[in-house]
Design an enzyme around this catalytic site. Structure first.
Site, PDB file in Angstrom:
ATOM      1  N   GLU A  25       0.828  -1.218   0.000  1.00  0.00           N
ATOM      2  CA  GLU A  25       0.000   0.000   0.000  1.00  0.00           C
ATOM      3  C   GLU A  25       0.862   1.269   0.000  1.00  0.00           C
ATOM      4  O   GLU A  25       2.067   1.217   0.263  1.00  0.00           O
ATOM      5  CB  GLU A  25      -0.935   0.015   1.205  1.00  0.00           C
ATOM      6  N   LYS A  87      -5.414  10.820   1.013  1.00  0.00           N
ATOM      7  CA  LYS A  87      -5.597   9.448   1.491  1.00  0.00           C
ATOM      8  C   LYS A  87      -6.815   8.897   0.764  1.00  0.00           C
ATOM      9  O   LYS A  87      -7.915   9.440   0.893  1.00  0.00           O
ATOM     10  CB  LYS A  87      -5.814   9.481   3.002  1.00  0.00           C
ATOM     11  N   VAL A 107      -5.529   0.253   2.891  1.00  0.00           N
ATOM     12  CA  VAL A 107      -5.712  -1.198   2.741  1.00  0.00           C
ATOM     13  C   VAL A 107      -6.887  -1.454   1.791  1.00  0.00           C
ATOM     14  O   VAL A 107      -6.821  -2.300   0.896  1.00  0.00           O
ATOM     15  CB  VAL A 107      -5.945  -1.857   4.123  1.00  0.00           C
ATOM     16  N   ASP A 139     -17.594   5.025  13.794  1.00  0.00           N
ATOM     17  CA  ASP A 139     -16.343   5.052  13.038  1.00  0.00           C
ATOM     18  C   ASP A 139     -15.782   3.642  12.887  1.00  0.00           C
ATOM     19  O   ASP A 139     -15.136   3.100  13.782  1.00  0.00           O
ATOM     20  CB  ASP A 139     -15.324   5.974  13.727  1.00  0.00           C
ATOM     21  N   SER A 141     -13.674   1.371   9.991  1.00  0.00           N
ATOM     22  CA  SER A 141     -12.897   1.516   8.758  1.00  0.00           C
ATOM     23  C   SER A 141     -13.508   0.759   7.596  1.00  0.00           C
ATOM     24  O   SER A 141     -13.981  -0.377   7.747  1.00  0.00           O
ATOM     25  CB  SER A 141     -11.474   1.012   8.990  1.00  0.00           C
ATOM     26  N   ALA A 142     -13.430   1.388   6.421  1.00  0.00           N
ATOM     27  CA  ALA A 142     -13.844   0.713   5.180  1.00  0.00           C
ATOM     28  C   ALA A 142     -12.992  -0.528   4.912  1.00  0.00           C
ATOM     29  O   ALA A 142     -13.392  -1.404   4.134  1.00  0.00           O
ATOM     30  CB  ALA A 142     -13.738   1.687   4.004  1.00  0.00           C
ATOM     31  N   ASP A 143     -11.836  -0.634   5.576  1.00  0.00           N
ATOM     32  CA  ASP A 143     -10.981  -1.820   5.390  1.00  0.00           C
ATOM     33  C   ASP A 143     -11.744  -3.110   5.729  1.00  0.00           C
ATOM     34  O   ASP A 143     -11.539  -4.144   5.095  1.00  0.00           O
ATOM     35  CB  ASP A 143      -9.738  -1.759   6.289  1.00  0.00           C
ATOM     36  N   LYS A 160      -3.644  -1.865  15.777  1.00  0.00           N
ATOM     37  CA  LYS A 160      -3.230  -1.088  16.954  1.00  0.00           C
ATOM     38  C   LYS A 160      -4.402  -0.917  17.894  1.00  0.00           C
ATOM     39  O   LYS A 160      -5.548  -0.845  17.455  1.00  0.00           O
ATOM     40  CB  LYS A 160      -2.775   0.301  16.514  1.00  0.00           C
TER      41      LYS A 160
HETATM   42  N1  PSU Z   1      -3.505   1.526  10.835  1.00  0.00           N
HETATM   43  C1  PSU Z   1      -2.178   1.423  11.069  1.00  0.00           C
HETATM   44  N2  PSU Z   1      -1.335   1.911  10.141  1.00  0.00           N
HETATM   45  C2  PSU Z   1      -1.779   2.491   8.986  1.00  0.00           C
HETATM   46  C3  PSU Z   1      -3.183   2.566   8.748  1.00  0.00           C
HETATM   47  C4  PSU Z   1      -3.999   2.081   9.705  1.00  0.00           C
HETATM   48  O1  PSU Z   1      -1.773   0.911  12.087  1.00  0.00           O
HETATM   49  O2  PSU Z   1      -0.983   2.927   8.171  1.00  0.00           O
HETATM   50  C5  PSU Z   1      -3.664   3.184   7.467  1.00  0.00           C
HETATM   51  C6  PSU Z   1      -3.889   2.077   6.423  1.00  0.00           C
HETATM   52  O3  PSU Z   1      -3.663   2.607   5.138  1.00  0.00           O
HETATM   53  C7  PSU Z   1      -5.354   1.750   6.614  1.00  0.00           C
HETATM   54  C8  PSU Z   1      -5.930   3.120   6.896  1.00  0.00           C
HETATM   55  O4  PSU Z   1      -5.949   1.138   5.509  1.00  0.00           O
HETATM   56  O5  PSU Z   1      -4.943   3.773   7.691  1.00  0.00           O
HETATM   57  C9  PSU Z   1      -7.256   3.046   7.612  1.00  0.00           C
HETATM   58  O6  PSU Z   1      -7.791   4.326   7.739  1.00  0.00           O
HETATM   59  P1  PSU Z   1      -9.276   4.499   8.311  1.00  0.00           P
HETATM   60  O7  PSU Z   1      -9.222   4.080   9.752  1.00  0.00           O
HETATM   61  O8  PSU Z   1      -9.556   5.952   8.141  1.00  0.00           O
HETATM   62  O9  PSU Z   1     -10.159   3.622   7.492  1.00  0.00           O
HETATM   63 MN    MN Z   2     -12.805   6.018  10.055  1.00  0.00          MN
END
Ligand code: PSU
Ligand code: MN
Length: 304
Positions: A25, A87, A107, A139, A141-143, A160
């Site tokens: 990524e 991002k 991701v 909240d 994540s879309a992941d 984390k």
């Molecule tokens: N968590 C980590 N390191 C990262 C990310 C998340 O420990 O680098 C990054 C990754 O690219 C992940 C994104 O896909 O943040 C998730 O962001 P969000 O929570 O806004 O979906």
């Molecule tokens: Mn988010």
């Protein structure tokens, strides 16, 4: 082939010949680490993948093109631009592409573009998940949605504890995403090897990871697979130090009213500020570790 996708010639040739390829990524380059450490790390990760006999494909959006495989110049460009590069998650792709803009892939979008290109294995650091307090903020994540929708194996070091790890596992269970522990029964928590939560299955070899992924794919299941690989012991951090930093970062983000796509980058940057170079070094080492496992797994998959 998707008309917006550019597969780098070396990656294309490897895919056509059934050779192992590992996706990487770019949010970690533009948003995850300071320049020039981010560029050095991204290039070293590619080198490790090559040393293990696979072809690296770092993924990003550049000039509105979905890129599977970057040149060292493109990696340098993304690293130097840093936070000036958007991002890019799933919802950002249409506008970025139409505007011919740049995007650092999370991701989510790395999985999407890897899948468009035909890449099955992806190595990263940490994934997004269900944030603490998500029962009121929503909240998530879309992941996690992408892991339920896109058949790519994501090899990470767990998540984390800026996230609610228990709720993240519940969400993945609901969505039918296997959470595998590489040589561990316990979900690793990125900077530390332990979290107190169990993975679904312990898997001890790249061959067994490859076999599980192949079975999932051949059954026609459309979801992804999450492999959690603990940070090597010698680089893992003191749990109390990291927990304190995470709690402080979360308090500050609440006080400042940080929300939406800014939350994760804010927390990650804050934790790095508080813990100094230690967390950066750990972060780099765990990504190297994941890259090596991803290359071995892609090799095993190519043999099946
Ligand atoms: N968590 C980590 N390191 C990262 C990310 C998340 O420990 O680098 C990054 C990754 O690219 C992940 C994104 O896909 O943040 C998730 O962001 P969000 O929570 O806004 O979906
Ligand atoms: Mn988010």
């Amino acid at each position: 082939m998707n008309q917006y996708l550019d597969v780098n010639p070396e990656v294309k040739e490897a895919l056509e010949k059934g050779r192992p390829v590992v996706a990487l990524e770019s949010t970690i380059i533009s948003h995850g680490m300071p320049y020039p450490k981010n560029v050095e790390t991204a290039l070293s990760v590619e080198k490790i993948i090559r040393e293990h006999g696979a072809v690296p494909a770092t993924i990003a959006v550049i000039g509105g093109r979905l890129k599977a495989g970057l040149t060292p110049e493109e990696i340098e460009y993304l690293g130097k631009a840093g936070r000036a590069v958007a991002k890019a998650s799933r919802r950002d792709l249409p506008v970025l592409v139409a505007r011919k803009a740049d995007g650092a892939t999370t991701v989510t979008t790395t999985m999407m573009i890897a899948h468009m290109a035909g890449i099955q294995v992806f190595a990263t650091g940490g994934i997004g998940g269900v944030h603490r307090g998500a029962e009121t903020t929503m909240d998530i994540s879309a992941d996690l949605e992408e892991l339920s929708n896109t058949p790519v194996m994501v090899i990470c070091a767990g998540a984390k504890s800026i996230l609610d790890l228990g709720l993240t596992l519940e969400y993945l269970e609901t969505k039918g995403v296997p959470v595998l522990g590489y040589q561990t029964e316990e979900l690793p928590a990125f900077y530390t090897r332990k979290s107190g939560f169990s993975v679904d299955y312990r898997i001890d070899t790249p061959e067994e990871l490859a076999a599980a992924f192949k079975a999932q794919r051949e059954m026609g299941l459309k979801n992804g697979m999450l492999v959690t690989n603990p940070i090597p012991e010698e680089y893992s951090m003191d749990k109390e130090v990291i927990d304190r930093a995470i709690n402080e970062a979360i308090e500050e983000s609440k006080a400042l009213g940080i929300h939406g796509k800014e939350t994760t980058p804010f927390l990650l940057a804050k934790i790095k500020d508080i813990t100094g170079g230690d967390s950066l070094e750990s972060n780099i080492r765990l990504v190297y570790n994941n890259a090596a496992l991803a290359a071995e797994t892609a090799k095993a998959l190519a043999k099946l």
